[in-house]
Design an enzyme around this catalytic site. Structure first.
Site, short mmCIF file in Angstrom:
data_model
loop_
_atom_site.label_atom_id
_atom_site.label_comp_id
_atom_site.label_asym_id
_atom_site.label_seq_id
_atom_site.Cartn_x
_atom_site.Cartn_y
_atom_site.Cartn_z
N HIS A 64 55.47 45.24 59.71
CA HIS A 64 55.48 46.46 58.92
C HIS A 64 56.25 47.65 59.82
O HIS A 64 55.61 47.73 60.81
CB HIS A 64 54.05 47.13 58.34
CG HIS A 64 53.92 48.45 57.69
ND1 HIS A 64 54.22 48.52 56.27
CD2 HIS A 64 53.87 49.65 58.38
CE1 HIS A 64 54.15 49.58 56.04
NE2 HIS A 64 53.78 50.17 56.96
N HIS A 108 46.31 50.91 63.41
CA HIS A 108 46.80 51.76 64.26
C HIS A 108 46.26 53.13 64.40
O HIS A 108 45.39 53.69 63.60
CB HIS A 108 48.12 52.02 63.82
CG HIS A 108 48.51 52.68 62.38
ND1 HIS A 108 48.28 51.91 61.29
CD2 HIS A 108 48.96 53.89 62.29
CE1 HIS A 108 48.29 52.74 60.48
NE2 HIS A 108 48.94 53.88 60.76
N GLU A 114 47.81 61.94 58.69
CA GLU A 114 48.21 61.16 57.60
C GLU A 114 47.72 61.45 56.31
O GLU A 114 46.37 61.25 56.12
CB GLU A 114 48.60 59.73 57.66
CG GLU A 114 49.38 59.38 58.82
CD GLU A 114 49.30 57.56 58.86
OE1 GLU A 114 48.51 57.05 58.07
OE2 GLU A 114 50.27 57.34 59.56
N HIS A 143 43.90 60.67 57.38
CA HIS A 143 43.52 60.14 58.41
C HIS A 143 43.94 61.08 59.54
O HIS A 143 45.37 61.07 59.58
CB HIS A 143 44.10 58.82 58.67
CG HIS A 143 43.73 57.51 57.74
ND1 HIS A 143 44.27 57.30 56.68
CD2 HIS A 143 42.27 57.27 57.58
CE1 HIS A 143 43.87 56.33 55.96
NE2 HIS A 143 42.30 56.21 56.41
N HIS A 149 43.08 53.51 61.82
CA HIS A 149 42.89 53.04 60.44
C HIS A 149 43.79 51.89 60.13
O HIS A 149 44.92 51.61 60.87
CB HIS A 149 43.20 54.27 59.57
CG HIS A 149 44.49 54.68 59.84
ND1 HIS A 149 44.92 55.62 60.81
CD2 HIS A 149 45.72 54.85 58.98
CE1 HIS A 149 46.09 56.16 60.66
NE2 HIS A 149 46.72 55.55 59.79
#
Length: 201
Positions: A64, A108, A114, A143, A149
């Site tokens: 990702h 991460h 975020e 987050h 998370h």
């Protein structure tokens, strides 16, 4: 026509400007009215944009990629390499990655806060237990800076079993994210509302 104050008795009259931040009111005396203008010169204007048409850059090799590749708009921060705010969109896209990879975001921590929301459909990293619940349209997650998370357990289990041996078109939902170098503070309403997912992990 927008309201403005043209008479000197109004435009040059001192006033108090009240601002709300973090559920507190702050006030500041101002030597003149904030409405002493007829128009603003500049290039700020409303703009309508179909987020589904955003051209996503994606990984064609493995894993990702960093969400910054999905940035639609950005506001520069005070430090080089950080943004005051990035607006990010996760549109329908082809996911073509090597076999034995992991497509959703991995676990991460960020130096950015975020705030993520789902406009419609489903999000591939937050399925919920037994495919129900999880991230629902109209829902959001926050987050804060350096909070670990990643995908929920159901999404992780499904994706480690996925061989990723052929490209897949993800078109099951449309999610967005605001990423900021600033800390965000939750209101008491958000902390106590009945829609809050209390077992989110």
């Amino acid at each position: 026509t927008a309201y403005y104050e043209s008479k000197d008795s109004q435009a040059n009259k001192s006033c108090i400007i009240v601002n709300k931040f973090g559920q507190q009111l702050f006030q500041r005396p101002n030597p003149h009215s904030p409405y002493n203008v007829v128009a603003w010169h500049g290039n700020y204007l409303p703009y309508k944009y179909n987020l589904e048409r955003f051209c996503a850059v994606n990984s064609v090799t493995y894993d990702h990629p960093d969400p910054s590749i999905y940035t639609v708009l950005t506001a520069k921060g005070d430090e080089n390499g950080t943004a005051l705010a990035d607006f990010v969109i996760f549109p329908p896209r082809v996911m073509a990655t090597d076999p034995n990879t992991f497509r959703p975001p991995w676990f991460h921590r960020n130096v950015m806060t975020e705030f993520m929301g789902l406009i419609y459909g489903k999000y591939d990293a937050k399925r919920g237990k037994n495919g129900s619940g999880g991230f629902v349209p109209g829902g959001a997650s926050l987050h804060s800076i350096m909070t670990p998370h990643g995908p929920d357990a159901a999404s992780y289990d499904a994706n480690v079993k996925n061989p990723c041996d052929e490209p897949t078109k993800f078109e099951g939902g449309l999610a967005f994210m605001f990423e900021s170098s600033a800390m965000c503070k939750l209101s008491q309403y958000a902390l106590n509302c009945e829609q809050r997912e209390r077992d989110y992990a």
